[in-house]
Design an enzyme around this catalytic site. Structure first.
Site, PDB file in Angstrom:
ATOM      1  N   THR A 186      -2.291   1.258  -4.853  1.00  0.00           N
ATOM      2  CA  THR A 186      -2.528   2.448  -3.912  1.00  0.00           C
ATOM      3  C   THR A 186      -4.186   3.051  -4.542  1.00  0.00           C
ATOM      4  OG1 THR A 186      -2.177   4.607  -3.371  1.00  0.00           O
ATOM      5  CG2 THR A 186      -1.089   4.038  -5.301  1.00  0.00           C
ATOM      6  N   ASP A 217       0.906  -1.142  -0.063  1.00  0.00           N
ATOM      7  CA  ASP A 217       0.126  -0.137   0.113  1.00  0.00           C
ATOM      8  C   ASP A 217       0.912   1.122  -0.018  1.00  0.00           C
ATOM      9  OD1 ASP A 217      -2.286   1.632   0.599  1.00  0.00           O
ATOM     10  OD2 ASP A 217      -1.624   1.630   2.442  1.00  0.00           O
ATOM     11  N   LYS A 218       0.459   2.394  -0.225  1.00  0.00           N
ATOM     12  CA  LYS A 218       1.442   3.527  -0.290  1.00  0.00           C
ATOM     13  C   LYS A 218       1.073   4.204   1.053  1.00  0.00           C
ATOM     14  CE  LYS A 218       0.502   7.167  -2.975  1.00  0.00           C
ATOM     15  NZ  LYS A 218       0.630   8.380  -2.043  1.00  0.00           N
ATOM     16  N   ARG A 268      -5.552   4.064  -8.297  1.00  0.00           N
ATOM     17  CA  ARG A 268      -6.901   4.056  -8.036  1.00  0.00           C
ATOM     18  C   ARG A 268      -7.744   2.761  -7.861  1.00  0.00           C
ATOM     19  NH1 ARG A 268      -7.791   8.717  -6.918  1.00  0.00           N
ATOM     20  NH2 ARG A 268      -7.782  10.374  -8.390  1.00  0.00           N
ATOM     21  N   LYS A 321      -7.595  -4.581  -5.093  1.00  0.00           N
ATOM     22  CA  LYS A 321      -6.175  -5.282  -4.437  1.00  0.00           C
ATOM     23  C   LYS A 321      -6.036  -6.546  -4.070  1.00  0.00           C
ATOM     24  CE  LYS A 321      -5.031  -0.725  -2.079  1.00  0.00           C
ATOM     25  NZ  LYS A 321      -4.549  -0.273  -0.722  1.00  0.00           N
ATOM     26  N   GLU A 327      -8.212  15.642   5.929  1.00  0.00           N
ATOM     27  CA  GLU A 327      -9.006  16.909   6.517  1.00  0.00           C
ATOM     28  C   GLU A 327      -8.500  17.426   7.673  1.00  0.00           C
ATOM     29  OE1 GLU A 327     -12.727  14.615   6.950  1.00  0.00           O
ATOM     30  OE2 GLU A 327     -13.343  15.142   5.131  1.00  0.00           O
ATOM     31  N   PHE A 346     -18.850  10.890   3.027  1.00  0.00           N
ATOM     32  CA  PHE A 346     -17.927  10.440   2.137  1.00  0.00           C
ATOM     33  C   PHE A 346     -18.321   8.816   1.972  1.00  0.00           C
ATOM     34  CE2 PHE A 346     -14.082   8.103   1.137  1.00  0.00           C
ATOM     35  CZ  PHE A 346     -13.453   8.756   0.022  1.00  0.00           C
TER      36      PHE A 346
END
Lengths: 370, 1248
Positions: B655, B407-408, B732, B738, B503, B521
């Site tokens: 990612t 993962d990034k 994306r 993943k 945020e 979200f």
């Protein structure tokens, strides 16, 4: 595992409340100990097998083993051994008649005489063996067919032998000693006569003491009751093994210390052989006190009381005479093995040395052009 | 499950409805027909066993394992039929194995019980009969009203009734459930919200009807019926009313809720599923080998049975006169005899299947995994986190990884967001010294002059500061003030909780806007919105989100410029957000409000309708601008990725970030190189050709949508391309995608071993899918950590975890497995061969006790210790030369070839044991004792005996003396023969392992020599007594008799040597002719004489000081710098957090001190580390000094070198070329992390 997930301490990544943060400083650090054990750096010897390290070992093995091998080989070759087959398979052999009659415990013993001559004199103590071939003393049914407790003088086992002894356990009365091994006790009698040049024969004295393991004779095998001199009452509730001509307490009536279960011939027989062709110690011919060899070269006759039938299973019976050395009996293989391994090691040492040299040169060569 | 069973069994009423009715506070209706429902209690049971069912259940579990079952069958067979070995021989090892495993499992279950009890016994407050009662968590029943205070976790799934706030809201965090650390607002229905005290709750008359428990955390459908003054009010209930067990109350003083799902029926418990058992490649090969060995066993048994009948066809062999069968044997049927013979052979040879393999492997894994947690190099000081092992089953898999999926955010980066730049209305601004400066301008505003904000700027800032879900928590005044600074530097009095760290970084304060609606979200929309009423009464919508999900909906504003800026930000590696707004007219707002309300209160398809409404609202946006937030890279990410690549591991970055950001981070972390040809497969909406070209290093960038297309239609081609790329970046990516990528690679034809690293809840699926899942203990909750197999604090630790620990574990366990098979082949093959000499009568070669103890006593410990401590290569070497990892890739040590080698070796050794003994035994003559020359051996035996039997009867000593005196040839028999074979075998097998051992700690010495010694002592003891409870005394004095024979000793020595020396030859030849890189790196082989060893810090340090002094003295200078060194060293070590600095690192330090002479010490340290510590003495004699200058050539240190060289030449005046070659290691083909530090310069080398 699940329940631990309720644990408040690890609930979320960041410590959020001041009440929790206040506790942080008092928390012991989770830092692992810096010990050699935990950090996997215990002091250690790290040998690496390279030509350099094994070279000396190989040369050393070569240097040590070759002389040992030669020594063993020479010793083994110095041992004199004489072997004669008296089974009587061929019609012209003296024991042919005896071997034909399938008598195991006949009252009238069959005797035969085999003559032979020794080319060399046997010096020192000479050991006399009988050898059997194709006799599977190592068959499982046979090996386990004994009762060590009975043989150790256990009174209860005497009258109620182990089930392992079947079918040689009871013959109306309990059999003592029970089992297949005891039942098939080797019962030929061998006697050795030396024939002087003038034709007179003299019997060579054969000692039957000390042919069994000392521990077997004194610890493992014991007559029931502990009294060796009067065995009859002890064995009165038992019967002799089926194949035996006489009961166990009459195995050697001349010597109470060699009678009953502690009869040495019996003990020797009870130690089952590893392989189907084997020899067992029968008698020892003690060294003379005089200067003459124990068995001078010349002609001998072997007087056999032929009882033991082996023809039914293509067996062979032999009589072996052998001297002894510091390393035991005759065995050229040990010496050969040592010589071979020693030579190979030495040779490989040389090969490795060459490789080592070449390798060393190569690495040096690699460095010069740079 | 339980309910299902109960239903099946008819315990539950058949008319079990789909809903459950919960009477609040269990006030059941007084009238009417009320059917009491049965609910589970609030007890959580994660333990498997209770005291009562432990034994049967554990046994059942254990015998489900195929090997244990096999041995059970063998044991039962032995009990039933007449077998050559007693049932004890297989029963005892089985019992041992079962007991050890049961103890381990029992201990683990005990821990679970403890944890369960802690949870179940936690104090909770429940409203009962009008007052607040403290009780234990497990006593909560469905219908109870529970009070939960701030920062407490909910003890059951509760429907919120009221909170201390008038509107009935409360905030919770569900970090422990889904890893989301944001605060979620939950509300109570207004009718109950006012019941804020116990007394008012007492008056509450309400019934909750809801669905039966289900696992989905985000679904809850129900309704509450409140009876108020005789009037029934029905309100819908949704997930926002439900407080889940395991979640934590935040920001709210206290709440009251009614328990609806308890205990094992709570959503959390339902969500808990046993992690699917991951099995390592080693275990799979182990099972294959077991099956092969089972084949060998069956073959041997069948062959023996057939040969038995062939050889025993004639009566004279089958039943000679001296060896009659019993009646029973004669009468049993032929077929039965055949089967029983086959089974007997099976039993005889069954030891070829190593019974203790599993238990040893398990112990090795269990104990070995401690080393990971103990490793200081995997300890992160800042966060006080050490590595954590969740599954020890996969240790060796760490050494087999071929693909790393990482993962990034939070994994490669710190996940610490810092606001950097923004673009407002097409103008770029940067943050400089806490001020926002438009592009092109420098920070030259005089302080105090507040630049005028344009309307757009203001609107943008408003949008940024308003459109979020950040909550501010004002600390309760009653809690003691603290100085703990919060992550973003805000004082402790104010805490921010946000749904995403982005945020948090954006927000400074909230204003006086009235929040009307929040459009939360979600991952599909990738944006969120708020609808606000401005102070002027205007209704506005602010939207922010990923640029791809906001830009398409914008219709005005500087769209093009902003897009450019966004791309620019992304190229700098910043995370971008695009902000837009929309003004509503009054009618528009009314419609929006109405539709939102409808959707929110819908009972059916609520989500679909909401999506629809959201889409309706979030359109026709006015673009305001974009923000760029920086996420710093973690330290040493580049080195780690480089090391992994050199180790032959392909690194894929997966990612969710946008393409440009991902690429720029990839470049900055070294995942992509500037020289790489980067193939891009992005924005593929339709089916296009994927071209392949022929540049050596490819990097591939794929985005989510293209990927799903590629996977759908061009799977093979895509995989082909991927495999040819040295670096792949997928951006994306949705969490499930993943996992899909991982699965795709996992199932590709080569079946590579995959490893996934991640820190967030979105990586969990990937972590669980991969062969090895690694969790990073980051900021995004502990979800990933909990679902991982291993957890580490930082990405950089991955290098050590894989390259060092993985390598070690793999080598250890691979050798362990191979050795186990080898030693059992050695063990049982002589027994098989013996059958040819005993008419296939199943006579055992060894005594039962030896058969039993071989695997559990005589040969078990050395291999266990080996498999815990072996280090083929020093860890520093492993870490600095990642290429060594390739040596063990593809399960190479357990390949069929090596397996065959070990098995054949076992057979060869077995043949040598057997036939060697056979030849030497001859006809029972050659091994006969003589007792003259063997006095030495005898006295040793006697000595041993007097130790063993110090107080017992004198008879054994007597016996020994008699044997000593014996001067005759005795006949040995079958047991002695077997003992000879067994003795040779134990010694050879132990020494074979000794040959394999490269790391001899005192423990290895202890167990290796101890095992052999134990065998001898045990045999003397066992053979020295007439055992009262055994019915045969076969072994009585056999061992002593054997040892009393000189030729037996000669035979043992020659057989052991014959077995081992071809092996030594093979090793040496392979090392010289075809060395593996591992072997090369073990030491510089050419002039190696006495093994390698690395100085610890202590040793190096001592050297530094000693030689420093010497050189200073030599050079005639005062002893000036010496005193500095210790403190320097300590300080530097502390700085580097290095506990065992590599020699090069030490050199680096010394070089840094700027003392010319230190170069000499450098040489010593480094050369010593690669050679042996004994050289220290050599160096002390200054023999090696002559060549120092050829070695100490730091690239920048020539000045010092030169001077030293002159000095040395003056002192020594000669140079021995041999020394040079020794100090020179092979031209190092490996990458070294420290290459910049110490470079050997060839020019300098010719100095000599």
């Amino acid at each position: 595992m699940m329940a631990t997930s309720y644990n408040a301490k690890e609930e979320d990544g960041h410590r959020s409340g001041p009440s929790i943060t206040a506790g942080v400083s008092t928390d012991r650090s989770k830092k692992p100990d810096n010990t050699a054990f935990k950090q996997q750096r215990l002091p250690a010897w790290q040998p690496i097998l390279t030509a350099g390290t094994v070279l000396p070992a190989f040369f050393a093995i070569g240097v040590i083993f070759i002389p040992i091998g030669i020594g063993l080989y020479v010793t083994s070759n110095n041992i004199k051994e004489f072997e004669i087959d008296y089974t009587g398979v061929d019609t012209y052999s003296p024991c042919f008649n005896c071997s034909q009659s399938y008598s195991w415990n006949s009252t009238k013993p069959c005797t035969c005489v085999v003559s032979f001559s020794l080319d060399q004199a046997f010096e020192g103590n000479v050991f006399m063996y009988y050898g059997l071939s194709n006799f599977y003393q190592n068959h499982r049914r046979y090996v386990k067919s004994r009762d060590d407790r009975q043989l150790n003088g256990d009174m209860s086992a005497l009258t109620d032998p182990s089930k392992e002894c079947e079918p040689y356990r009871k013959n109306v009365k309990p059999i003592a000693p029970c089992g297949a091994i005891a039942n098939s006790l080797f019962n030929d009698t061998l006697e050795l006569n030396y024939i002087f040049l003038n034709g007179t024969q003299v019997q060579i004295p054969l000692s039957k003491k000390g042919i069994a393991w000392w521990t077997d004779k004194h610890v493992k095998f014991r007559n029931p009751g502990g009294n060796n001199s009067n065995l009859l009452p002890v064995f009165q509730d038992t019967t002799k093994p089926i194949n035996w001509a006489k009961p166990v307490y009459e195995l050697d009536i001349t010597d109470p210390d060699n009678n009953g279960f502690i009869n040495e011939d019996f003990i020797v027989w009870m130690r089952t052989a590893a392989l189907p062709t084997f020899r067992k110690l029968y008698r020892i011919i003690q060294k003379n006190s005089m200067m003459t060899p124990t068995l001078p070269r010349g002609n001998y006759t072997l007087h056999i009381t032929y009882n033991y039938p082996v023809r039914s299973f293509d067996g062979r019976k032999r009589m072996i005479l052998s001297t002894i050395s510091w390393m035991g009996g005759k065995n050229p293989f040990l010496g050969i093995a040592y010589i071979t391994v020693g030579s190979i090691c030495f040779f490989l040492g040389v090969v490795l040395f060459i490789i080592h040299q070449k390798y060393g040169n190569r690495s040096k060569g690699a460095e010069i052009p740079s | 499950m339980l309910r299902w069973i109960r239903q099946q069994l008819g315990f539950d009423p058949p008319h079990q409805s789909d809903t459950r009715t919960v009477y609040i506070a269990n006030r059941f209706p007084q009238h009417g027909h009320y059917v009491p429902q049965k609910f589970a209690d609030n007890r959580i049971i994660s333990s498997k066993y209770t005291i009562w069912n432990f034994v049967p259940k554990n046994l059942f579990e254990q015998f489900r394992r195929i090997a244990n079952f096999y041995f059970l069958i063998i044991f039962l067979v032995q009990l039933m039929i007449d077998t050559p070995t007693s049932p004890v021989t297989s029963g005892l090892p089985l019992f041992f194995v079962i007991t050890v495993t049961a103890i381990k499992q029992g201990y683990e279950d005990w821990l679970r019980h403890k944890a369960d009890n802690e949870v179940n016994g936690a104090p909770v407050f429940v409203v009962r009969s009008g007052s607040l009662v403290q009780t234990r968590s497990k006593n909560i029943r469905v219908g109870d009203i529970v009070r939960v205070a701030k920062d407490e976790t909910f003890p059951a799934d509760l429907v919120l009734l009221s909170s201390d706030r008038a509107e009935g809201t409360c905030h919770i965090t569900t970090a422990s459930l889904d890893g989301e650390t944001n605060l979620k607002t939950h509300i109570a229905v207004p009718e109950t919200a006012k019941s804020q005290s116990v007394s008012r709750l007492e008056a509450l008359q309400a019934v909750v009807e809801c669905q039966q428990p289900e696992a989905d955390l985000y679904r809850f459908v129900g309704r509450i019926t409140v009876t108020e003054q005789g009037e029934e009010i029905v309100r819908p209930l949704g997930p926002e009313n439900l407080l889940l067990r395991g979640a934590r109350l935040k920001n709210t003083k206290e709440i009251y809720g009614v328990a609806v799902y308890t205990g094992m029926e709570s959503k959390m418990a339902l969500n808990y599923k046993c992690k699917s058992q991951k099995r390592s490649a080693v275990e799979k090969s182990m099972n294959t080998f077991l099956i092969i060995y089972l084949g060998i066993l069956l073959f041997e048994a069948i062959l023996s049975t057939i040969l038995k009948y062939a050889w025993q066809a004639e009566n004279k062999w089958d039943e000679p006169f001296y060896n009659q069968k019993t009646e029973q044997e004669k009468n049993s049927s032929q077929i039965l005899k055949f089967i029983s013979d086959f089974l007997a052979f099976l039993v005889l040879y069954n030891f070829i299947i190593p019974i203790s393999l599993y238990v040893t492997v398990e112990m090795q894994k269990f104990l070995g995994s401690f080393f990971i947690g103990w490793d200081l190099d995997l300890y992160h000081e800042e966060s006080d986190q050490k590595a954590q092992v969740n599954t020890s089953d996969l240790n060796e898999e760490l050494g087999q990884v071929e693909y790393v999926f990482t993962d990034k955010t939070g994994t490669l980066t710190e996940n610490e967001m810092q606001f950097r730049e923004c673009s407002i209305n097409g103008i770029k601004y940067q943050e400089i010294n806490g001020k926002l400066v438009p592009e092109g301008m420098t920070d030259d505003f005089p302080d105090g002059s507040v630049p005028h904000l344009s309307g757009e700027e203001e609107l943008f800032l408003k949008a940024v500061s308003l459109c979020h879900t950040v909550q501010i928590s004002y600390d309760q005044t009653d809690s003691p003030p603290t100085t703990f600074p919060y992550a973003n530097g805000v004082s402790a009095q104010m805490e921010y909780y946000a749904s995403s760290p982005d945020e948090k970084a954006l927000v400074e304060a909230t204003k006086r806007y009235k929040l009307l609606h929040v459009l939360e979200f979600d991952a599909n929309r990738r944006r969120m919105s708020v609808i606000l009423q401005t102070p002027s009464g205007e209704k506005m919508l602010f939207t922010k989100g990923a640029e791809s999900s906001v830009l398409p909906y914008t219709k005005s504003g500087e769209i093009e410029k902003t897009r450019l800026h966004v791309d620019e930000f992304a190229l700098k590696g910043l995370r971008t957000l695009v902000v837009g707004c929309r003004r509503f007219s009054t009618q528009e707002y009314e419609e929006v409000d109405r539709r939102l309300h409808e959707a929110r209160t819908a009972l059916q398809q609520r989500e679909d309708r909401l999506t629809e409404v959201f889409a309706f609202i979030e359109r026709d946006l006015e673009l305001l601008g974009a923000t760029g937030v920086e996420d710093k890279l973690q330290e040493k990410v580049q080195e780690t990725i480089e090391a992994l690549r050199l180790a032959g591991i392909k690194v894929w970055v997966l990612t969710g970030d946008k393409h440009e950001t991902a690429v720029s981070v990839s470049l900055s972390c070294g995942h992509f190189h500037r020289t790489m040809n980067i193939l891009e497969l992005v924005q593929q909406k339709s089916d296009n050709e994927i071209k392949e070209d022929h540049v050596i290093q490819h990097g591939l960038v794929v985005d989510g949508s293209s990927l799903s297309l590629a996977l759908r239609e061009h799977e093979k081609l895509f995989m082909e391309v991927c495999r040819n790329c040295s670096a792949v970046l997928c951006c994306r990516m949705a969490p499930l995608q993943k996992a899909k990528v991982v699965r795709l690679l996992k199932t590709s034809p080569e079946k590579p071993i995959t490893l996934a690293v991640g820190d967030g809840a979105n990586d969990v699926s990937m972590i669980q899918e991969a062969h090895v899942g690694i969790g990073i203990m980051g900021k995004e909750g502990r979800q990933a950590v909990r679902n991982s197999d291993y957890a580490i604090a930082r990405f950089k630790f991955l290098a050590k975890l894989l390259l060092v620990h993985g390598h070690f574990y793999y080598i250890r366990i691979a050798t362990l497995v191979q050795y186990f098979f080898y030693k059992n082949v050695c063990f049982i093959t002589p027994q098989f061969l013996y059958q040819f000499f005993c008419l296939f009568s199943q006579q055992t070669l060894y005594d039962s006790v030896y058969l039993t103890l071989y695997n559990i006593c005589f040969t078990s410990l050395p291999i266990l210790v080996y498999s815990l401590f072996e280090q083929l290569v020093h860890p520093h070497v492993l870490q600095s030369k990642p290429a060594l990892y390739r040596d063990i890739s593809k399960n190479s040590l357990l390949s069929f070839k090596t397996f065959l080698y070990w098995t054949l070796l076992g057979f060869c050794h077995a043949f040598i044991f057997f036939f060697g003994s056979y030849i030497l035994m001859g006809e029972d003559t050659s091994l006969m004792g003589n007792g003259q020359v063997d006095k030495l051996f005898h006295s040793v035996t006697l000595l041993a005996f007097s130790f063993i039997f110090p107080f017992s009867s004198l008879s054994p000593c007597c016996a020994c003396l008699q044997i000593l005196k014996a001067n005759r040839q005795l006949m040995f028999g079958n047991w002695t023969f077997g003992t000879l074979v067994f003795t040779v075998m134990v010694i050879t097998v132990t020494l074979k392992l000794a040959l394999e051992t490269h790391f001899w700690t005192w423990m290895n010495h202890f167990v290796t020599w101890g095992s052999i010694a134990f065998y001898f002592i045990f045999s003397l003891f066992y053979g020295g007594i007439i055992w009262p409870f055994l019915h045969t005394q076969d072994m009585y004095f056999v061992f002593v008799q054997l040892l009393s024979s000189g030729s037996a000793w000669f035979a043992i020595i020659i057989i052991v040597l014959t077995c081992l020396f071809p092996d030594v030859i093979k090793k040496v030849l392979y090392r010289h002719l075809q060395p593996t890189s591992t072997q090369k790196s073990q030491a510089s082989p050419p002039l190696q004489t006495s093994g390698g060893g690395v100085l610890g810090t202590q040793g190096c340090y001592r050297l530094v000081v000693v030689h420093h002094r010497k050189l200073l003295r030599l050079s005639g200078r005062p002893d000036q710098h010496v005193s500095n060194i210790p403190s320097l060293l300590t300080a530097w070590l502390h700085m580097q957090r290095l506990h065992t600095p590599g020699p090069t690192a030490l050199c680096h330090l010394l070089w840094l001190t700027g003392i010319p002479v230190h170069i000499y010490t450098c040489f010593q340290c480094s050369s010593l580390s690669e050679n042996d510590p004994y050289q220290e003495t050599v160096i002390e004699t200054y023999q090696g000094l002559s060549c120092v200058e050829s070695l100490c050539c730091l690239s920048e240190g020539e000045r010092g070198c030169g001077r030293l060289g002159q000095l040395v030449e003056r002192v020594m005046g000669h140079c021995d070329p041999g020394r040079v070659s020794r100090s020179w290691s092979d031209p190092d083909p490996f990458y070294s992390n420290d290459r910049s530090v110490l470079t050997l310069s060839p020019v300098e080398a010719t100095h000599c």
